[in-house]
Design a protein around this motif. Sequence first.
Motif, PDB file in Angstrom:
ATOM      1  N   ARG A  85       0.841  -1.207   0.000  1.00 26.67           N
ATOM      2  CA  ARG A  85       0.000   0.000   0.000  1.00 26.67           C
ATOM      3  C   ARG A  85       0.872   1.252   0.000  1.00 26.67           C
ATOM      4  NH1 ARG A  85      -2.657  -1.289   3.999  1.00 26.67           N
ATOM      5  NH2 ARG A  85      -4.604  -2.031   3.033  1.00 26.67           N
ATOM      6  N   PHE A  86       1.908   1.264   0.831  1.00 25.34           N
ATOM      7  CA  PHE A  86       2.827   2.407   0.862  1.00 25.34           C
ATOM      8  C   PHE A  86       3.519   2.584  -0.485  1.00 25.34           C
ATOM      9  CE2 PHE A  86       3.503   1.492   5.651  1.00 25.34           C
ATOM     10  CZ  PHE A  86       2.358   2.201   5.961  1.00 25.34           C
ATOM     11  N   ALA A  87       3.956   1.472  -1.071  1.00 28.78           N
ATOM     12  CA  ALA A  87       4.681   1.534  -2.343  1.00 28.78           C
ATOM     13  C   ALA A  87       3.796   2.080  -3.452  1.00 28.78           C
ATOM     14  CB  ALA A  87       5.205   0.148  -2.715  1.00 28.78           C
ATOM     15  N   CYS A  88       2.541   1.629  -3.476  1.00 29.42           N
ATOM     16  CA  CYS A  88       1.610   2.101  -4.503  1.00 29.42           C
ATOM     17  C   CYS A  88       1.371   3.598  -4.358  1.00 29.42           C
ATOM     18  CB  CYS A  88       0.305   1.322  -4.407  1.00 29.42           C
ATOM     19  SG  CYS A  88      -0.840   1.625  -5.770  1.00 29.42           S
ATOM     20  N   GLN A  89       1.236   4.056  -3.141  1.00 30.56           N
ATOM     21  CA  GLN A  89       1.018   5.485  -2.897  1.00 30.56           C
ATOM     22  C   GLN A  89       2.263   6.309  -3.208  1.00 30.56           C
ATOM     23  OE1 GLN A  89      -0.088   5.131   1.210  1.00 30.56           O
ATOM     24  NE2 GLN A  89      -2.284   4.861   0.782  1.00 30.56           N
ATOM     25  N   ASN A  90       3.434   5.673  -3.101  1.00 34.91           N
ATOM     26  CA  ASN A  90       4.708   6.366  -3.258  1.00 34.91           C
ATOM     27  C   ASN A  90       5.358   6.062  -4.603  1.00 34.91           C
ATOM     28  OD1 ASN A  90       6.848   7.951  -1.784  1.00 34.91           O
ATOM     29  ND2 ASN A  90       8.069   6.119  -2.251  1.00 34.91           N
ATOM     30  N   GLN A  91       4.637   5.453  -5.513  1.00 31.23           N
ATOM     31  CA  GLN A  91       5.238   4.916  -6.739  1.00 31.23           C
ATOM     32  C   GLN A  91       5.828   6.008  -7.626  1.00 31.23           C
ATOM     33  OE1 GLN A  91       2.419   3.906 -10.146  1.00 31.23           O
ATOM     34  NE2 GLN A  91       1.080   3.610  -8.363  1.00 31.23           N
ATOM     35  N   SER A  92       6.767   5.556  -8.457  1.00 31.49           N
ATOM     36  CA  SER A  92       7.393   6.435  -9.442  1.00 31.49           C
ATOM     37  C   SER A  92       7.217   5.820 -10.818  1.00 31.49           C
ATOM     38  CB  SER A  92       8.893   6.589  -9.143  1.00 31.49           C
ATOM     39  OG  SER A  92       9.550   5.335  -9.283  1.00 31.49           O
ATOM     40  N   ALA A  93       7.362   6.637 -11.847  1.00 31.09           N
ATOM     41  CA  ALA A  93       7.250   6.133 -13.216  1.00 31.09           C
ATOM     42  C   ALA A  93       8.324   5.087 -13.488  1.00 31.09           C
ATOM     43  CB  ALA A  93       7.368   7.294 -14.202  1.00 31.09           C
ATOM     44  N   ALA A 145       0.915 -11.548 -10.505  1.00 31.82           N
ATOM     45  CA  ALA A 145       1.836 -10.425 -10.750  1.00 31.82           C
ATOM     46  C   ALA A 145       1.194  -9.409 -11.692  1.00 31.82           C
ATOM     47  CB  ALA A 145       3.153 -10.937 -11.322  1.00 31.82           C
ATOM     48  N   GLN A 146       0.500  -9.886 -12.708  1.00 35.77           N
ATOM     49  CA  GLN A 146      -0.184  -8.982 -13.631  1.00 35.77           C
ATOM     50  C   GLN A 146      -1.246  -8.167 -12.903  1.00 35.77           C
ATOM     51  OE1 GLN A 146      -1.434 -12.014 -16.415  1.00 35.77           O
ATOM     52  NE2 GLN A 146       0.165 -11.483 -17.903  1.00 35.77           N
ATOM     53  N   GLY A 147      -1.987  -8.819 -11.991  1.00 38.77           N
ATOM     54  CA  GLY A 147      -3.008  -8.108 -11.229  1.00 38.77           C
ATOM     55  C   GLY A 147      -2.413  -7.059 -10.303  1.00 38.77           C
ATOM     56  N   ILE A 148      -1.318  -7.402  -9.644  1.00 41.67           N
ATOM     57  CA  ILE A 148      -0.647  -6.446  -8.751  1.00 41.67           C
ATOM     58  C   ILE A 148      -0.133  -5.257  -9.552  1.00 41.67           C
ATOM     59  CG2 ILE A 148       1.346  -6.109  -7.238  1.00 41.67           C
ATOM     60  CD1 ILE A 148       0.992  -9.164  -6.504  1.00 41.67           C
ATOM     61  N   CYS A 149       0.466  -5.539 -10.702  1.00 37.41           N
ATOM     62  CA  CYS A 149       0.988  -4.465 -11.547  1.00 37.41           C
ATOM     63  C   CYS A 149      -0.139  -3.550 -12.017  1.00 37.41           C
ATOM     64  CB  CYS A 149       1.728  -5.067 -12.743  1.00 37.41           C
ATOM     65  SG  CYS A 149       2.697  -3.871 -13.691  1.00 37.41           S
ATOM     66  N   GLN A 150      -1.269  -4.131 -12.369  1.00 35.69           N
ATOM     67  CA  GLN A 150      -2.423  -3.338 -12.795  1.00 35.69           C
ATOM     68  C   GLN A 150      -2.918  -2.444 -11.664  1.00 35.69           C
ATOM     69  OE1 GLN A 150      -3.579  -2.868 -15.671  1.00 35.69           O
ATOM     70  NE2 GLN A 150      -5.646  -2.031 -15.417  1.00 35.69           N
ATOM     71  N   ALA A 151      -2.951  -2.960 -10.438  1.00 33.39           N
ATOM     72  CA  ALA A 151      -3.369  -2.155  -9.300  1.00 33.39           C
ATOM     73  C   ALA A 151      -2.434  -0.966  -9.096  1.00 33.39           C
ATOM     74  CB  ALA A 151      -3.428  -3.012  -8.040  1.00 33.39           C
ATOM     75  N   PHE A 152      -1.134  -1.205  -9.246  1.00 31.91           N
ATOM     76  CA  PHE A 152      -0.168  -0.106  -9.137  1.00 31.91           C
ATOM     77  C   PHE A 152      -0.394   0.902 -10.257  1.00 31.91           C
ATOM     78  CE2 PHE A 152       2.023  -2.466  -5.963  1.00 31.91           C
ATOM     79  CZ  PHE A 152       2.952  -1.622  -5.377  1.00 31.91           C
TER      80      PHE A 152
END
Length: 222
Positions: free
Chosen positions: A98-106, A183-190
Amino acid sequence: MAASPYKKREPNIREQVYGMLRQDIALGKIGFDVRLVDNEIASSLNVSRMPVREALLQLKNEGMLDSTSRGFVLKVYTPQDIEDIFSVRLLLEPAAARFACQNQSAMGLLAMEHAVARIEATHQQGDPLDNIQANWSFRSAWINMVPNKQLVDTMERLHDRADQARIACLQDADFRLGTLQRAQGICQAFRQRQADEAAALIHENLLICSAAYCVKQAELLA
């Protein structure tokens, strides 16, 4: 702009040996039948014995190796050990995602997408070692976006405890396909910045892997 007076320190010999051994363990290149002897490793790497010894002791202190009368061997975890480890990971990794998704970078998202493509390619090739490396790259990609480095350090110490079971599971095409799809689902959520969904999918993946690894570990130890 003036150059920063602080330069990134190059890893010393102990750190290099530690990183090499830890990666080899994570990728299944070191099996239960392998005995790690400091002077033999030092000779093969053309380095002194002491930093190799220190690297092996660090891996022992982290719970990855056991010492014997002559060298070190992989620590053997029971299915209950694996279940206990995953119970801790379940407390940490969904929140971290959750933290990573909120803090994500391109750049971080791009690394995740590249890793998913590698997981798909290695799934088709059927090589469990290449596949586990691709999955490792995917996990590293999102973990690198977690802003809390103490949390990251704690997660990393728990990740490599079921590698033999993980590799055995990834030899099964259906399990590899499920790993790819998750993994595809997690990537899509991000990609959609759905932090709660990313956390839920990480939680689901951990539950599936825990159950599969415990069964496989029991078979390996039988």
